[in-house]
Design a protein around this motif. Structure first.
Motif, mmCIF file in Angstrom:
data_model
loop_
_atom_site.group_PDB
_atom_site.id
_atom_site.type_symbol
_atom_site.label_atom_id
_atom_site.label_comp_id
_atom_site.label_asym_id
_atom_site.label_seq_id
_atom_site.Cartn_x
_atom_site.Cartn_y
_atom_site.Cartn_z
ATOM 1 N N GLU A 84 0.829 -1.212 0.000
ATOM 2 C CA GLU A 84 0.000 0.000 0.000
ATOM 3 C C GLU A 84 0.862 1.259 0.000
ATOM 4 O O GLU A 84 0.478 2.301 -0.510
ATOM 5 N N ALA A 85 2.055 1.145 0.611
ATOM 6 C CA ALA A 85 2.968 2.296 0.659
ATOM 7 C C ALA A 85 3.808 2.404 -0.619
ATOM 8 O O ALA A 85 4.679 3.270 -0.722
ATOM 9 N N GLY A 86 3.547 1.519 -1.564
ATOM 10 C CA GLY A 86 4.294 1.569 -2.825
ATOM 11 C C GLY A 86 5.689 0.987 -2.727
ATOM 12 O O GLY A 86 6.531 1.228 -3.591
ATOM 13 N N LEU A 87 5.953 0.209 -1.687
ATOM 14 C CA LEU A 87 7.302 -0.327 -1.498
ATOM 15 C C LEU A 87 7.437 -1.796 -1.911
ATOM 16 O O LEU A 87 8.500 -2.382 -1.801
ATOM 17 N N ILE A 88 6.305 -2.377 -2.353
ATOM 18 C CA ILE A 88 6.391 -3.723 -2.923
ATOM 19 C C ILE A 88 5.764 -3.665 -4.302
ATOM 20 O O ILE A 88 4.694 -3.081 -4.474
ATOM 21 N N GLU A 89 6.437 -4.255 -5.268
ATOM 22 C CA GLU A 89 5.813 -4.357 -6.583
ATOM 23 C C GLU A 89 5.891 -5.792 -7.099
ATOM 24 O O GLU A 89 6.768 -6.562 -6.707
ATOM 25 N N VAL A 90 4.911 -6.114 -7.946
ATOM 26 C CA VAL A 90 4.876 -7.438 -8.558
ATOM 27 C C VAL A 90 5.657 -7.350 -9.860
ATOM 28 O O VAL A 90 5.370 -6.501 -10.698
ATOM 29 N N GLU A 101 19.519 -22.652 -16.524
ATOM 30 C CA GLU A 101 18.947 -21.683 -17.461
ATOM 31 C C GLU A 101 18.004 -20.742 -16.745
ATOM 32 O O GLU A 101 17.506 -21.043 -15.661
ATOM 33 N N GLN A 102 17.762 -19.601 -17.363
ATOM 34 C CA GLN A 102 16.897 -18.617 -16.756
ATOM 35 C C GLN A 102 15.484 -18.762 -17.307
ATOM 36 O O GLN A 102 15.302 -18.852 -18.518
ATOM 37 N N ARG A 103 14.502 -18.842 -16.418
ATOM 38 C CA ARG A 103 13.108 -18.924 -16.851
ATOM 39 C C ARG A 103 12.309 -17.797 -16.201
ATOM 40 O O ARG A 103 12.638 -17.342 -15.116
ATOM 41 N N VAL A 104 11.231 -17.395 -16.859
ATOM 42 C CA VAL A 104 10.427 -16.273 -16.371
ATOM 43 C C VAL A 104 9.383 -16.742 -15.359
ATOM 44 O O VAL A 104 8.729 -17.760 -15.551
ATOM 45 N N THR A 105 9.274 -16.018 -14.268
ATOM 46 C CA THR A 105 8.242 -16.280 -13.270
ATOM 47 C C THR A 105 7.910 -14.965 -12.570
ATOM 48 O O THR A 105 8.596 -13.968 -12.753
ATOM 49 N N LYS A 106 6.813 -14.958 -11.776
ATOM 50 C CA LYS A 106 6.327 -13.723 -11.154
ATOM 51 C C LYS A 106 6.733 -13.675 -9.679
ATOM 52 O O LYS A 106 6.606 -14.677 -8.970
ATOM 53 N N HIS A 107 7.238 -12.544 -9.229
ATOM 54 C CA HIS A 107 7.673 -12.422 -7.833
ATOM 55 C C HIS A 107 7.383 -11.039 -7.267
ATOM 56 O O HIS A 107 7.154 -10.088 -8.024
ATOM 57 N N PHE A 135 -2.872 -14.949 -0.019
ATOM 58 C CA PHE A 135 -3.717 -15.200 1.162
ATOM 59 C C PHE A 135 -4.971 -14.359 1.034
ATOM 60 O O PHE A 135 -5.048 -13.462 0.169
ATOM 61 N N GLU A 136 -5.941 -14.635 1.876
ATOM 62 C CA GLU A 136 -7.207 -13.919 1.808
ATOM 63 C C GLU A 136 -6.971 -12.438 2.089
ATOM 64 O O GLU A 136 -6.367 -12.090 3.099
ATOM 65 N N GLY A 137 -7.402 -11.597 1.174
ATOM 66 C CA GLY A 137 -7.215 -10.151 1.368
ATOM 67 C C GLY A 137 -5.900 -9.645 0.812
ATOM 68 O O GLY A 137 -5.579 -8.461 0.962
ATOM 69 N N ALA A 138 -5.124 -10.526 0.183
ATOM 70 C CA ALA A 138 -3.845 -10.079 -0.396
ATOM 71 C C ALA A 138 -4.117 -9.105 -1.540
ATOM 72 O O ALA A 138 -5.057 -9.303 -2.309
ATOM 73 N N PRO A 139 -3.312 -8.065 -1.675
ATOM 74 C CA PRO A 139 -3.556 -7.074 -2.721
ATOM 75 C C PRO A 139 -3.004 -7.476 -4.097
ATOM 76 O O PRO A 139 -2.945 -6.653 -4.972
ATOM 77 N N GLU A 143 -2.521 -10.926 -7.140
ATOM 78 C CA GLU A 143 -3.072 -12.202 -7.599
ATOM 79 C C GLU A 143 -1.991 -13.012 -8.305
ATOM 80 O O GLU A 143 -0.949 -12.457 -8.674
ATOM 81 N N GLY A 144 -2.297 -14.293 -8.500
ATOM 82 C CA GLY A 144 -1.397 -15.133 -9.297
ATOM 83 C C GLY A 144 -0.099 -15.506 -8.610
ATOM 84 O O GLY A 144 0.902 -15.765 -9.265
ATOM 85 N N MET A 145 -0.132 -15.517 -7.286
ATOM 86 C CA MET A 145 1.102 -15.838 -6.552
ATOM 87 C C MET A 145 0.972 -17.165 -5.810
ATOM 88 O O MET A 145 1.705 -17.420 -4.859
#
Ligand SMILES: [Zn+2]
Length: 572
Positions: A113-119, A182-188, A245-249, A251-253
């Motif tokens: 919410e503070a803009g300090l985490i990004e997907v 090898e390098q593969r693409v994933t979401k973090h 988790f429930e209420g997480a801001p 998706e897809g994690m």
């Protein structure tokens, strides 16, 4: 009443720790907790097992057990050994606890919410040979910063720089040795640490009293090269705090957990919640230690850790705490340690080289180890355990100086007077001089303990023991007795009171021995001697005591050689 919150770096769950780990955080933290309690502070001393991450999963697999069950077993084993070393935690928690799951997810949400985490979508190392994404620790290669050839994917042990696996030159899997990575693409999720750089600089600059070891490591990471980098805080594992988790801001994690280094320090706080729940207290009980809006304003918070943990505690964890925008209690003082080496090399968990905590207790009582480790704590530089030095230190400091003093004075009193403090005679010039000398020495000891200078504290305590021994040697009540029994009575009375003083002053270092002395002398408590002269007049004529059993056995050369051989490697 002053309030002191103390945390020790969390020991990792996958096995029993060696003495180098012990002296790098838990033991000095215990020393300080005991000292602050003795000085009358209200203390909350917390530690826990750090249970998440790949090494736990792999260790559980090796043991043929579900990881949750494995962690419960190892937690209980570590707790029992900690108790054996008399580590006086108010609570020894678990980073896998429900409060830590909840708090980790809460703080991540606040940071988002503070803009300090990004997907972000990122590439990750995948090993065809191993058939899996490789976690950071299971990739090694050459450090791009210093050229060290065994840098891990998360950190270089040589220059302590935080790394990402893709930074490594010529990386390979430490599971199989495979180089077909090898390098593969994933979401973090990424923690945007770089956005907090100015705030961190300002915060660290405000800590003028921190040890140079702590601030120099922090500043180096903060400002060297490109400065503090944003950091992935999620991993593809099943064991850990779920990212979705429930209420997480976001998706897809699904199928991801928070990186162990994100949730482990949060356990310092959650451990307080565990402690309160176990005591049957409500949340106010722990929040008054951890929330500045709920009473933690006047708490002094001190952390203990090895130097390899400093970056996480001066940068990453403060980003979490400051960035969440809530009134969390920030650390006031970080006490960090260099490494303890073992007999000409390093302790090695994988090779079983050195003495591990359970082994140490199987051959000698805790106080022998506590005394040596603390009096040789690796503060200003690395230090080394050698069996010769250990033997010498135990035999001299503990057996010859302290043990011998107690034995001589109590036995002499029993044989010439009785098992009670003798009456008659007055303290003379020599006694007055000793009391003045000890008053100065105790004040020096206190100032080192206040400053958490562990070795200097041990040296000052030793000097106090030595002063008593020298007095006894020179007063020689066994000679005095023949001509002037009254004078000898006064000398013995002072000697017995010195034992009481030693019990009080020594308790933070060697609590079991202090307890034995307390019992032998029937001391009502082990409170700190704020007034040395008063403490040396506390045991009045007629006060009964018993001669304690021999406090310390000397280590002979044969034992020393046996142990040296036994702990040279390949722990069975
Ligand atoms: Zn390096």
């Amino acid at each position: 009443m002053a309030r002191t919150l103390i945390t020790s770096a969390l020991p990792y769950i996958n096995g029993i720790k060696h003495l180098g780990n012990l002296v790098g955080s838990q033991l000095p933290a215990d020393l300080y907790a005991r000292y602050r309690r003795a000085r009358g502070d209200e203390v909350l001393f917390l530690c826990a097992t750090d249970e998440h991450g790949t090494p736990a999963e792999i260790a559980a697999q090796k043991a043929g057990k579900p990881v949750a069950e494995y962690c419960t077993e190892l937690h209980d084993i570590q707790a029992e050994i900690a108790a054996g070393f008399r580590l006086s935690f108010d609570h020894f928690g678990r980073s896998s606890s429900q409060p830590n799951h909840a708090l980790t997810q809460h703080l991540a949400t606040k940071l988002y919410e503070a803009g300090l985490i990004e997907v972000v979508e990122e590439t990750q190392i995948y090993s065809e040979t191993d058939g899996r994404f490789l976690p950071d620790r299971y990739i090694e290669g050459t450090c791009p910063n210093c050229g060290y050839d065994s840098a891990r994917g998360d950190q270089c042990d040589n220059c302590t720089k935080q790394l990402d696996p893709t930074d490594l030159i010529e990386p390979h899997s430490t599971i199989s040795g495979a180089t077909d990575l090898e390098q593969r693409v994933t979401k973090h999720l990424y923690l945007k640490q770089s956005g907090m750089r100015d705030a961190l600089n300002e915060w660290i600059d405000s800590k003028a009293d921190w040890p140079v070891l702590t601030t120099s490591i922090a500043k180096k990471w903060l400002n060297d090269g490109d400065g503090l980098q944003d950091r992935g805080i999620t991993r593809d594992l099943s064991w850990g705090v779920p990212v979705q988790f429930e209420g997480a801001p976001w998706e897809g994690m699904d199928g991801k957990v928070f990186y162990v280094w994100f949730d482990a320090p949060i356990e310092y706080i959650a451990c307080g919640a565990e402690w309160a729940a176990k005591q049957g207290l409500d949340s106010e009980a722990w929040e008054r230690w951890w929330r500045t809006d709920k009473g933690a304003e006047d708490v002094r918070y001190v952390q203990f850790m090895g130097k390899d943990n400093v970056p996480f505690h001066t940068l990453s964890f403060p980003v979490t705490m400051l960035g969440a925008g809530e009134p969390w209690k920030m650390v006031d003082y970080i006490k960090s340690f260099n490494y303890l080496n073992y007999d000409g090399g390093q302790f090695s968990t994988s090779r079983g080289r050195g003495v591990f905590m359970d082994q140490a207790l199987s051959i000698l009582p805790a106080d022998y180890w506590r005394w040596w480790l603390l009096s040789h704590a690796p503060e200003s530089s690395d230090s080394e355990f050698t069996w010769e030095n250990f033997q010498q230190s135990v035999n001299k400091d503990l057996a010859d100086v302290l043990g011998n003093f107690v034995s001589r004075i109590t036995k002499f009193c029993r044989s010439k007077f009785s098992e009670a403090v003798p009456e008659g005679g007055e303290y003379g010039e020599q006694e007055t001089a000793l009391i003045a000398d000890l008053t100065a020495k105790v004040s020096e000891y206190q100032s080192h303990m206040d400053a958490i200078d562990v070795r200097k504290g041990a040296n000052a305590l030793r000097a106090i023991w030595v002063a008593g021994n020298e007095y006894l040697q020179s007063a020689a009540p066994w000679s005095t007795f023949k001509e002037d029994p009254e004078k000898a009575a006064a000398q013995v009375r002072l000697g017995l009171n010195l034992i009481g003083l030693y019990a009080r002053l020594s308790a933070p270092f060697i609590p079991d021995t202090a307890g034995k002395l307390q019992t032998a002398l029937a001391l009502p408590d082990l409170d700190w001697p704020e007034d040395v002269a008063g403490a040396l007049d506390a045991l009045k004529p007629g006060h009964s005591f018993v001669v304690p059993d021999n406090l310390f056995a000397k280590i002979d050369d044969e034992q020393r050689e046996d142990w040296q051989e036994k702990f040279a490697g390949t722990r069975s």
